[in-house]
Design a protein around this motif. Sequence first.
Motif, mmCIF file in Angstrom:
data_model
loop_
_atom_site.group_PDB
_atom_site.id
_atom_site.type_symbol
_atom_site.label_atom_id
_atom_site.label_comp_id
_atom_site.label_asym_id
_atom_site.label_seq_id
_atom_site.Cartn_x
_atom_site.Cartn_y
_atom_site.Cartn_z
ATOM 1 N N LEU A 9 33.499 27.385 47.860
ATOM 2 C CA LEU A 9 33.127 28.704 48.379
ATOM 3 C C LEU A 9 34.336 29.411 48.991
ATOM 4 N N TRP A 10 35.152 28.658 49.707
ATOM 5 C CA TRP A 10 36.342 29.259 50.340
ATOM 6 C C TRP A 10 37.320 29.755 49.280
ATOM 7 N N LEU A 11 37.519 28.930 48.231
ATOM 8 C CA LEU A 11 38.427 29.328 47.151
ATOM 9 C C LEU A 11 37.907 30.558 46.417
ATOM 10 N N THR A 12 36.563 30.598 46.215
ATOM 11 C CA THR A 12 35.975 31.760 45.544
ATOM 12 C C THR A 12 36.168 33.023 46.375
ATOM 13 N N ALA A 13 35.944 32.911 47.690
ATOM 14 C CA ALA A 13 36.115 34.068 48.574
ATOM 15 C C ALA A 13 37.571 34.509 48.627
ATOM 16 N N ALA A 14 38.487 33.543 48.683
ATOM 17 C CA ALA A 14 39.918 33.875 48.717
ATOM 18 C C ALA A 14 40.339 34.556 47.428
ATOM 19 N N SER A 15 39.805 34.066 46.295
ATOM 20 C CA SER A 15 40.142 34.673 45.013
ATOM 21 C C SER A 15 39.638 36.101 44.936
ATOM 22 N N ALA A 16 38.407 36.327 45.435
ATOM 23 C CA ALA A 16 37.845 37.686 45.435
ATOM 24 C C ALA A 16 38.664 38.613 46.315
ATOM 25 N N LEU A 17 39.106 38.103 47.478
ATOM 26 C CA LEU A 17 39.917 38.906 48.382
ATOM 27 C C LEU A 17 41.252 39.252 47.745
ATOM 28 N N ALA A 18 41.824 38.247 47.056
ATOM 29 C CA ALA A 18 43.128 38.486 46.421
ATOM 30 C C ALA A 18 43.017 39.490 45.293
ATOM 31 N N ALA A 19 41.818 39.593 44.686
ATOM 32 C CA ALA A 19 41.633 40.500 43.565
ATOM 33 C C ALA A 19 41.345 41.931 44.016
ATOM 34 N N THR A 20 41.321 42.162 45.314
ATOM 35 C CA THR A 20 41.032 43.505 45.822
ATOM 36 C C THR A 20 42.289 44.365 45.754
ATOM 37 N N PRO A 48 46.588 43.601 42.881
ATOM 38 C CA PRO A 48 46.818 42.497 43.815
ATOM 39 C C PRO A 48 47.453 41.270 43.170
ATOM 40 N N GLN A 49 47.352 41.140 41.861
ATOM 41 C CA GLN A 49 47.879 39.962 41.183
ATOM 42 C C GLN A 49 49.316 40.142 40.731
ATOM 43 N N ALA A 110 34.462 46.144 47.840
ATOM 44 C CA ALA A 110 33.673 46.809 46.804
ATOM 45 C C ALA A 110 34.127 48.257 46.617
ATOM 46 N N GLN A 111 34.430 48.941 47.729
ATOM 47 C CA GLN A 111 34.883 50.327 47.632
ATOM 48 C C GLN A 111 36.224 50.422 46.929
ATOM 49 N N ALA A 112 37.160 49.535 47.274
ATOM 50 C CA ALA A 112 38.485 49.567 46.666
ATOM 51 C C ALA A 112 38.409 49.269 45.172
ATOM 52 N N ARG A 113 37.655 48.230 44.796
ATOM 53 C CA ARG A 113 37.538 47.904 43.374
ATOM 54 C C ARG A 113 36.803 49.007 42.619
ATOM 55 N N GLY A 114 35.758 49.552 43.245
ATOM 56 C CA GLY A 114 35.013 50.627 42.592
ATOM 57 C C GLY A 114 35.879 51.853 42.357
ATOM 58 N N LEU A 115 36.708 52.220 43.358
ATOM 59 C CA LEU A 115 37.588 53.373 43.212
ATOM 60 C C LEU A 115 38.634 53.121 42.138
#
Length: 384
Positions: A9-20, A48-49, A110-115
């Motif tokens: 779960l932590w890795l998934t959350a970190a990956s999502a954050l990094a993808a922002t 972000p990548q 969500a706002q950043a990715r959506g924009l």
Amino acid sequence: MRLLAVCLLWLTAASALAATPRIGMVTMQPGEIFFERFGHDAIVVVDPQTGAATSYNFGFFDPGEPDFIARFVRGDMRYRLAALPFEQDLAMYREEGRGVSVQWLDLDDAQARGLADALAENALPEHAHYRYQYFDDNCSTRVRDAIDRALGGGLRRQIEGRSHGATYRSEAVRLASPAWWMWLGFDIGLGPAADQPLPVWAESYVPMRLAAALREVKNTQGRPLVREEQELLPHRIAPEPTEAPVRLWPWALAGLAIGVGAIWLGGRRTRMLVTLALPLWTLAGALGALMLFIWLGTDHRYGWANHNLLLLNPLCWLLLPGAWRVLRGRAAGPWFARILGAIVLLAVIALFAYWLPVYPQRNAHWVALLLPAHAGLWLALRKR
């Protein structure tokens, strides 16, 4: 197993954050060429990548289009959104010495990715073009609207109810003031629709005004929307003009001087007076015809119903045949004095229209200049 699940779960959350993606609004200061006077802006999205920064710029147009001039005249211009490397977008402003700054926005994931996704979709060739309107739909309002959509309408809700008292005319004249002909065109050519007080939302058609508005806005979590502001390029040319109030008395004195001078000269050197008046009547008729065309023949709606038509109108062209007869030593004809009187009457109506509370137009300085000038010419030449 529980420890493994927590780690996943932590890795998934970190990956999502990094993808922002990181989102910023970039503001470019005014330049020295006439189409650069209002400044510019864009939205920068940092991947972000890879760290690659893409500029989403709504200010592109193609002057080589076959119908570009016709569209410009009609008020039906086509602009488009272009996605290009941010450094490439900055190169021109660096060469011109124009200042550039970025406001990094505090958006949730969500706002950043959506924009970012919405901008990428908008930049596709089939979606990129839009109908450009100088005040209502331009490069700055497109940036404003994109940020507002990301905030679920929060930007508009926060700035719609506030006003600095600016109008479309005051901002256009202020920014155009370094180029006298551009200032003159805006001040004469804009009608009463350009004189309505603007909320900050509408005022942000000017990029620098939008940047100032963002500094006072909160995000959906109640924090300041602008997380950080950074200067990217220094401004090395003349700064953005400040608003200078129009002083009425110099215009009134000039109008009185012209009117009194016309009366004095008319009693002594009639032909000289007519010679001096010919360019005025020719120019006034041309400007009036242009304002009439803008009103009846184009979509430039902020030039419609222009009260300056009462001061500068095509009736002045009807004076030219009589003027030529005077220069040849003949009588001007029976209609000459009547047309002069009609022009003065229209100028008087312009004075009353200025004081009417319904649909006012800020043109008192033009009334102060042209009413006594027309009246002086009528008094000097009516007996011809």
